[in-house]
Design a protein around this motif. Structure first.
Motif, PDB file in Angstrom:
ATOM      1  N   LYS A   1       1.130   6.554  -7.102  1.00 23.52           N
ATOM      2  CA  LYS A   1       0.006   7.373  -7.584  1.00 23.52           C
ATOM      3  C   LYS A   1       0.408   8.839  -7.673  1.00 23.52           C
ATOM      4  CE  LYS A   1      -4.066   4.749  -6.088  1.00 23.52           C
ATOM      5  NZ  LYS A   1      -5.198   4.723  -5.118  1.00 23.52           N
ATOM      6  N   GLU A   2       1.215   9.268  -6.711  1.00 22.62           N
ATOM      7  CA  GLU A   2       1.660  10.659  -6.679  1.00 22.62           C
ATOM      8  C   GLU A   2       2.694  10.949  -7.764  1.00 22.62           C
ATOM      9  OE1 GLU A   2       3.118  11.599  -2.812  1.00 22.62           O
ATOM     10  OE2 GLU A   2       1.323  10.866  -1.785  1.00 22.62           O
TER      11      GLU A   2
ATOM     12  N   LYS B   1       2.090   1.714  -3.505  1.00 23.49           N
ATOM     13  CA  LYS B   1       0.942   2.030  -4.362  1.00 23.49           C
ATOM     14  C   LYS B   1       0.582   3.511  -4.258  1.00 23.49           C
ATOM     15  CE  LYS B   1      -3.697   0.296  -5.417  1.00 23.49           C
ATOM     16  NZ  LYS B   1      -4.729  -0.693  -5.017  1.00 23.49           N
ATOM     17  N   GLU B   2       0.582   4.034  -3.046  1.00 19.38           N
ATOM     18  CA  GLU B   2       0.230   5.439  -2.832  1.00 19.38           C
ATOM     19  C   GLU B   2       1.292   6.383  -3.383  1.00 19.38           C
ATOM     20  OE1 GLU B   2      -2.657   6.717  -1.783  1.00 19.38           O
ATOM     21  OE2 GLU B   2      -3.294   4.614  -1.911  1.00 19.38           O
ATOM     22  N   ILE B   3       2.548   6.065  -3.137  1.00 17.11           N
ATOM     23  CA  ILE B   3       3.620   6.954  -3.603  1.00 17.11           C
ATOM     24  C   ILE B   3       3.725   6.922  -5.127  1.00 17.11           C
ATOM     25  CG2 ILE B   3       5.608   5.369  -3.529  1.00 17.11           C
ATOM     26  CD1 ILE B   3       7.155   7.690  -2.187  1.00 17.11           C
TER      27      ILE B   3
ATOM     28  N   TYR C   1      -0.590  -4.211  -8.119  1.00 15.18           N
ATOM     29  CA  TYR C   1       0.114  -4.340  -6.834  1.00 15.18           C
ATOM     30  C   TYR C   1      -0.399  -5.564  -6.084  1.00 15.18           C
ATOM     31  CZ  TYR C   1       1.608   0.381  -7.895  1.00 15.18           C
ATOM     32  OH  TYR C   1       2.160   1.480  -8.508  1.00 15.18           O
TER      33      TYR C   1
ATOM     34  N   ASN D   1       0.822  -1.216   0.000  1.00 13.10           N
ATOM     35  CA  ASN D   1       0.000   0.000   0.000  1.00 13.10           C
ATOM     36  C   ASN D   1       0.856   1.265   0.000  1.00 13.10           C
ATOM     37  OD1 ASN D   1      -2.351  -1.477  -0.041  1.00 13.10           O
ATOM     38  ND2 ASN D   1      -2.685  -1.375   2.159  1.00 13.10           N
ATOM     39  N   PHE D   2       1.988   1.220   0.709  1.00 15.08           N
ATOM     40  CA  PHE D   2       2.877   2.386   0.719  1.00 15.08           C
ATOM     41  C   PHE D   2       3.358   2.701  -0.696  1.00 15.08           C
ATOM     42  CE2 PHE D   2       7.140   4.107   0.529  1.00 15.08           C
ATOM     43  CZ  PHE D   2       7.017   5.259   1.281  1.00 15.08           C
TER      44      PHE D   2
END
Length: 202
Positions: free
Chosen positions: A101-102, A97-99, A111, A94-95
């Motif tokens: 996206k940015e 995946k979020e970074i 993922y 999840n970490f």
């Protein structure tokens, strides 16, 4: 290999895969390795697998000073051009995946959490031993010095247990001899799964 393979799994590659050097007949050329291999086998799927959070790496981690800004950027760039990203835990997945996206909002990476598995080869030759006849409760954890930050969330709880129950509870960490740094480096790492270092010695 490239012709018949279905998947290529990359470990933690810290140089950009889309900016690799290719030397043919003495001529050096900068190429995208993913594109080169896909031109040979269009059905190839590329997997980037990481076993740790190298972007938010804690200062206590032994690799902290070796993971430079350039390496972090290369890791994220490599993830962005692969088809699948895997890591051993859901929070780690999840970490990233979020970074991603940015930094790469248009990337189509899938993922997936894929837990680490311990091969039976690691323990099949260990002799069976009798259970120790004692009323002492033992709490065992398996980690090495790169994973010390993993016990931080429940460090206070372990200390409370240790203080409340004293010698009736023994907290043992397996796979590490308690030494963070040493002149011999890896030679000082404990590889015996049956040995351990007491939590109170950390």
């Amino acid at each position: 290999l490239i012709v018949w393979a279905h998947y290529v799994v990359f470990p933690n590659i810290t140089v950009p895969l889309d900016h690799a050097k290719d030397i043919t007949d003495g001529e050096e050329e900068i190429v995208n390795m993913i594109d080169v291999w896909r031109s040979i086998n269009p059905n190839l799927r590329f997997v980037f697998d990481l076993d740790d959070n190298y972007i938010n790496i804690p200062r206590a981690h032994p690799y902290y000073y070796g993971i430079t800004k350039q390496i972090k950027e290369a890791i994220l760039s490599n993830i962005s051009i692969c088809d699948i990203f895997t890591a051993p835990t859901i929070p780690c997945v999840n970490f990233y995946k979020e970074i991603m996206k940015e930094k790469y909002p248009d990337n189509k990476v899938a993922y997936m959490p894929v837990p680490n598995l311990i091969s039976e080869k690691c323990y099949e030759d260990i002799e069976q031993f009798e259970k120790i006849d004692t009323n002492k409760v033992r709490i065992g954890m398996v980690l090495n010095r790169t994973q010390l930050s993993d016990i931080n969330p429940f460090k206070k709880t372990l200390k409370k247990v240790n203080k409340k129950y004293g010698s009736r509870v023994e907290i043992i960490i397996f796979g590490w001899n308690g030494v963070l740094k040493s002149p011999t480096g890896r030679k000082n790492m404990n590889r015996n799964a049956l040995s351990g270092v007491k939590y109170t010695h950390i």
